[in-house]
Write an enzyme that holds these catalytic residues in place. Structure first.
Site, PDB file in Angstrom:
ATOM      1  N   SER A 156       0.833  -1.202   0.000  1.00 14.72           N
ATOM      2  CA  SER A 156       0.000   0.000   0.000  1.00 14.72           C
ATOM      3  C   SER A 156       0.861   1.243   0.000  1.00 14.72           C
ATOM      4  O   SER A 156       1.985   1.245   0.532  1.00 14.72           O
ATOM      5  CB  SER A 156      -0.847  -0.031   1.278  1.00 14.72           C
ATOM      6  OG  SER A 156      -1.467   1.203   1.479  1.00 14.72           O
ATOM      7  N   LYS A 205       1.923  -3.782   6.620  1.00 12.98           N
ATOM      8  CA  LYS A 205       2.346  -3.810   5.212  1.00 12.98           C
ATOM      9  C   LYS A 205       3.863  -3.638   5.117  1.00 12.98           C
ATOM     10  O   LYS A 205       4.540  -4.335   4.373  1.00 12.98           O
ATOM     11  CB  LYS A 205       1.635  -2.702   4.420  1.00 12.98           C
ATOM     12  CG  LYS A 205       0.144  -2.911   4.285  1.00 12.98           C
ATOM     13  CD  LYS A 205      -0.171  -4.174   3.497  1.00 12.98           C
ATOM     14  CE  LYS A 205      -1.632  -4.504   3.466  1.00 12.98           C
ATOM     15  NZ  LYS A 205      -1.920  -5.853   2.967  1.00 12.98           N
ATOM     16  N   TYR A 229      -1.965  -0.890  10.917  1.00 14.87           N
ATOM     17  CA  TYR A 229      -2.234  -1.440   9.581  1.00 14.87           C
ATOM     18  C   TYR A 229      -1.039  -1.175   8.651  1.00 14.87           C
ATOM     19  O   TYR A 229      -0.543  -2.069   7.981  1.00 14.87           O
ATOM     20  CB  TYR A 229      -3.517  -0.830   8.990  1.00 14.87           C
ATOM     21  CG  TYR A 229      -3.653  -1.102   7.507  1.00 14.87           C
ATOM     22  CD1 TYR A 229      -3.929  -2.386   7.037  1.00 14.87           C
ATOM     23  CD2 TYR A 229      -3.463  -0.083   6.563  1.00 14.87           C
ATOM     24  CE1 TYR A 229      -4.015  -2.643   5.673  1.00 14.87           C
ATOM     25  CE2 TYR A 229      -3.551  -0.335   5.206  1.00 14.87           C
ATOM     26  CZ  TYR A 229      -3.825  -1.617   4.763  1.00 14.87           C
ATOM     27  OH  TYR A 229      -3.899  -1.863   3.408  1.00 14.87           O
TER      28      TYR A 229
END
Ligand code: NAD
Ligand code: UFG
Length: 337
Positions: A124, A152, A148
């Site tokens: 991302s 990643k 989050y």
């Protein structure tokens, strides 16, 4: 070539299953429906006219994953499965670290056991820190501000270390910018649970009258109209990027990161006006406070993907907004209607 698609019932995964089938790949799909619906899988089969094996399975269940790889000779894994709500990740960090990291590690261990050499990973733009000049290149500074994002960042590192240690292995880390739109059939699309976090599902539901109004989270940024700017790409273009990534992974060792975006920034107000014009509907909105942690501006330099993956976006913003509205009007309650 046989591809294991994890999270294939989800928004991006379901669109990518269609692109993979269109391009002649055999697919095997796993998902535990923690954030998706079995109908998405049925509809991918309906759109493509192709049946494929599907496993309702949690990737944290290593023996179940082992059974899938025993039953199918997998050549490549496209790994979408993961929890993705930024706010929820702040409230439930351990759930996010466990789900996103342990599922990735289980997959890598299984790849070693079954000599599966290639992985394409859903990363991302959130891995980039807020101190970068625009556009963001793959070499821009990285750093995250929520669990989050860190999952990643950490998965990218784990995958890169694993690939470096294994002969003949390769990985493509795709850093998505903002996927929007839906399949042109109106049969599959984004179906967020509860109140949407992202701009486009919110705009769509406000236009449909499901939500009273869109909160525009900040109109006092240092941008031309004061609202946040992002790089929105059609989910079908993003899906096609995975086909390009598999081809690249087959020919290139090691781990390689690519930005997938259009290279153009669009503001929240521009998005509202474009949506109204394309679909002939009003989007009620109200300006509210900034959302904590939001960057004012984020858009990609996608030239590495153009050069090395031979990929670029094809669909316009208008097509994406029309497809989004078709999905909403055909499925007012998403897959559960
Ligand atoms: P999504 O939630 O629609 O899809 C993810 C899928 O993974 C869901 O179907 C969910 O049920 C499944 N899943 C989650 N944990 C699982 C587990 N332990 N075992 C089996 N299945 C599991 O999300 P999406 O928008 O399609 O995103 C796909 C990937 O791309 C995610 O990894 C996400 O973090 C990443 N990503 C998304 C965006 C975006 O804006 N949508 C942007 C950047 C990156
Ligand atoms: N926005 C609103 N109102 C809303 C929601 C969003 O005005 O109700 C604004 C935001 O302030 C931002 C823009 O719309 O300026 C886009 O917001 P999104 O939440 O749609 O997208 P983000 O870029 O903030 O984040 C998304 C995903 C992240 C991912 C990132 C990059 O939510 O998980 O894209 O891929 F990391």
């Amino acid at each position: 070539m046989k591809v294991l698609v994890t999270g294939g019932a989800g928004y991006i995964g379901s669109h990518t299953c269609i692109e993979l089938i269109k391009n002649g790949y055999e697919i095997v799909v796993v998902d535990n429906f923690v954030n998706s619906h079995p109908k998405a899988v049925e509809r991918v089969k309906k759109i493509t006219g192709v049946d494929f094996p599907f496993y309702d399975m949690d990737l944290l269940d290593a023996p179940a994953l082992d059974n899938v790889c025993k039953a199918h000779k997998i050549d490549c894994i496209v790994h979408f499965a993961g929890l993705k709500a930024v706010g929820e990740s702040v409230a439930k960090p351990l759930e996010y670290y466990e789900n996103n990291l342990c599922s990735t590690m289980n997959l890598l261990k299984t790849m070693a056991d079954y000599d599966i050499r290639h992985m394409v990973f859903s990363s991302s733009a959130t891995v980039y820190s807020g101190d970068n000049p625009m556009p963001l290149t793959e070499d821009s500074n990285r750093g995250c501000i929520n669990p989050y994002g860190w999952t990643k960042y950490m998965c990218e590192q784990i995958i890169s270390d694993w690939v470096a240690a294994k002969e003949n292995a390769s990985a493509v880390l795709l850093r998505y910018f903002n996927p929007i739109g839906a399949h042109e059939s109106g049969l599959i699309g984004d179906d967020p649970a509860g109140i949407p976090n992202n701009l486009l599902p919110y705009i769509t539901q406000a236009a449909a009258g499901k939500l009273p109004e869109l909160p525009v989270t900040g109109a006092d940024y240092d941008t031309p109209d004061g609202t946040g700017i992002r790089d929105y790409l059609h989910v079908t273009d993003l899906a096609a990027g995975h086909v390009a990534a598999i081809k690249f992974a087959e020919k290139n060792k090691n781990a390689h990161a690519f930005n997938l975006g259009t290279g153009k920034g669009v503001s929240v107000f521009e998005m509202i006006h474009a949506f109204e014009k394309v679909n002939g509907v009003k989007v009620p909105y109200r300006v509210v406070d900034r959302r904590p942690g939001d960057q004012p501006v984020s858009f990609a330099d996608p030239s590495k993907a153009t050069k090395l993956l031979n990929w670029q976006t094809e669909k316009s913003l208008e097509e994406a907004l029309g497809d989004m509205w078709r999905w909403q009007t055909n499925n007012p309650n998403g897959y559960t209607g």
